[in-house]
Design a protein around this motif. Structure first.
Motif: not given
Length: 575
Positions: A263-265, A270-271, A278-284, A317-319
């Motif tokens: 995912v990081s690659t 950085e993103f 900023k979106n810990r629950i969504d990342f979980l 990301y798109t924003t």
């Protein structure tokens, strides 16, 4: 009234299982688990929950498992996590070292707690959680009835732990109110369950029966690594066990880590670092989504893996970059391998294979070292248990790299230890016996006797008169038999010319006076199909294994063995 509860606190996942003495006596493998732990993700419901404990500032338990993971994520959002104790995979370090009364376990923020105290808190929680579920389900009656049960607790521990380590768990169990309790190793519990289910490397092999002078290896593929132990069955049925160490290997958590690297690659370090804060629950939720797909992915499938992204990730990301995800993908090394469709990423097999690659390579290397070990070569079979062995990728890899091996992957491998622990709680003795309530036998033709047999069952074969469908019991109701001993045998002759297969009908009957398989008291369990040669004879015998009947047919001409397993008569037909 008796009840056995087994608790398995694993390095990555924790669970419990239970059954009553009545259930064990009727069908010993009728074992229950928690109805399913809810992760919060629509498709991720599991019989075991992550080994995560969240303690409040006063070191009392706030939550455990999925609930603890979500709560801690929320605390991070409001920057209050430093006042809490968050223990994630707290047992992982104890897999490689011994447990002592002064052992200290560190939480994610660097704070510590005494190990025995932490296990006491968790065992007490699991006990309460288990009985709350039993009361809600009323499986064993009301809470007043449940309170009358005599309860035995079984706790499983790593095979490598010494007696002092086990004493620490005993101390924690006693303080948590789990009395009486019994300690068994994870491999010991797994071995007991494997002893009572029909297992074999392929359908062309005979079933592996744990009997004296046999030897096998239990290999536990868990989330954080691999444990192995050789088990030898002694003359009295006792199990002699010793750990086996041929190096280290990765588990399912390595796949999780490599997914996050992917995912990081893809999106950029950085993103992803910014997004995950900023979106810990969504990342979980993204990690839960991958967990669902990880459990189902197979290298044998040509279909891509559809991964649903959080809408917040796509929007951010798109924003931020003013471009679509597909435009971004086409500018990376993943061009042609990943397709973006709305809020989904379609990953082709190559991408998923790369994510699984390091962990699978590690496991294959470990199993290769095992297969070369002199002690392993003495083993009749190698049995894979543990959650990661359920992965279609792992099972596919073992078939590919070890096509002619004696490796067996257990069905429901993640629950093998729990179920075996329950079985040991009911009966830890080495000699296992069962007293069936049904007689089990075959339907066969015998020479016709006009004084004994009804005319409607008369038929001619090879110019001889026979009586059809005579019920010939090989195991009789009410007679105690050992689970490792075969019954007496019956020899069958061919009654047709050019016969290539003998289909032996297998029946059960509760009526001790049953004479014919066509009687209402007889149930057809199935048929054993034995390939035969001309003028061949087939020797048939039975063996009861747990809740299964093993039926074997041996041909006299070629000495080939055909075996099949059938479920014993269900309890609802035993009335």
């Amino acid at each position: 009234m008796e009840l056995v509860v087994c608790i398995d606190i694993g390095s990555t996942h924790t669970g419990y299982a239970y059954s009553s003495k009545k259930e064990y006596d009727e069908r010993m493998l009728n074992i229950h688990h928690n109805e399913e732990w809810m992760s919060g993700h629509a498709n991720l419901h599991t019989f075991k929950t992550p080994s995560i404990a969240l303690l409040q500032q006063d070191k009392t338990l706030h939550s455990f498992g999925y609930e603890a993971e979500r709560k801690y994520t929320q605390l991070q959002d409001v920057k209050q996590q430093d006042m809490w104790y968050y223990f994630k995979r707290f047992k992982a370090d104890l897999k490689t070292k011994q447990f002592r009364k002064d052992t200290v376990i560190l939480e994610e923020g660097g704070k510590s707690i005494n190990g025995v105290s932490l296990f006491t808190i968790i065992l007490k929680y699991l006990k309460i959680h288990c009985f709350a579920g039993l009361e809600d389900s009323a499986r064993y009656g009301t809470s007043e009835v449940l309170a009358k049960y005599n309860i035995r607790y079984v706790i499983t521990v790593p095979t490598k732990w010494d007696n002092a380590s086990r004493d620490c768990i005993k101390s924690a169990a006693k303080k948590a109110g789990l009395n009486p309790h019994y300690i068994h190793t994870e491999s010991e519990a797994a071995g007991r369950y494997c002893r009572l289910v029909p297992i074999r490397p392929t359908t062309e092999n005979s079933f592996y029966i744990q009997k004296p002078q046999t030897q096998h290896m239990i290999v536990n593929l868990g989330g954080s690594g691999i444990d192995a132990a050789v088990q030898e069955i002694l003359e009295d049925g006792a199990v002699k066990e010793f750990p086996k160490n041929v190096g280290n290997a990765s588990g399912g958590t390595r796949v999780d880590a490599d997914f996050l690297k992917f995912v990081s690659t893809l999106f950029g370090n950085e993103f992803i670092d910014l997004y995950s804060k900023k979106n810990r629950i969504d990342f979980l939720e993204l990690q839960y989504e991958f967990e669902v797909k990880k459990r189902k992915f197979s290298l044998e499938s040509d279909q891509g893996t559809s991964l649903e992204l959080p809408s917040s990730l796509v929007k951010m990301y798109t924003t931020k970059y003013k471009q679509s995800l597909q435009y971004m993908i086409d500018d990376t090394d993943f061009v042609g391998k990943i397709l973006s469709q709305d809020e989904y990423l379609i990953l082709n097999k190559t991408v998923m294979k790369d994510i699984f690659g390091p962990a699978v390579k590690s496991i294959v290397g470990y199993l290769t070292n095992l297969s070369r070990d002199p002690e392993t070569k003495k083993c009749d079979v190698i049995i894979l248990v543990g959650g990661f062995s359920e992965s279609p990728v792992v099972t596919g890899a073992t078939r590919f790299y070890f096509p002619k091996s004696n490796i067996i992957t257990m069905e429901d491998a993640s629950l093998t230890v729990l179920r075996g622990g329950v079985l040991l709680g009911h009966n830890p003795e080495p000699i296992l016996t069962v007293t069936p309530t049904f007689s089990y036998g075959i339907g066969m033709a015998v020479p016709f006797n006009g004084n004994q047999h009804p005319n409607e069952k008369l038929f001619l074969a090879k110019e001889k008169q026979y009586c059809s469908a005579v019920f010939a019991p090989l195991i009789k109701a009410g007679r105690t038999v050992s689970v490792t001993d075969f019954s007496r045998s019956i020899k069958l002759s061919l009654n047709r010319q050019l016969q290539k297969v003998v289909a032996v009908p297998v029946y059960a009957s509760k009526d001790l006076r049953a004479k014919y398989a066509s009687e209402e008291s007889c149930y057809l369990l199935g048929k054993l199909k034995v390939p035969v040669g001309d003028q061949d004879k087939v020797v048939v015998r039975f063996l009861i294994l747990g809740d299964f009947l093993i039926v074997e047919g041996l041909t006299e001409t070629f000495r080939t063995i055909t075996q099949e397993s059938f479920s014993l008569v269900p309890v609802d037909k035993q009335s």
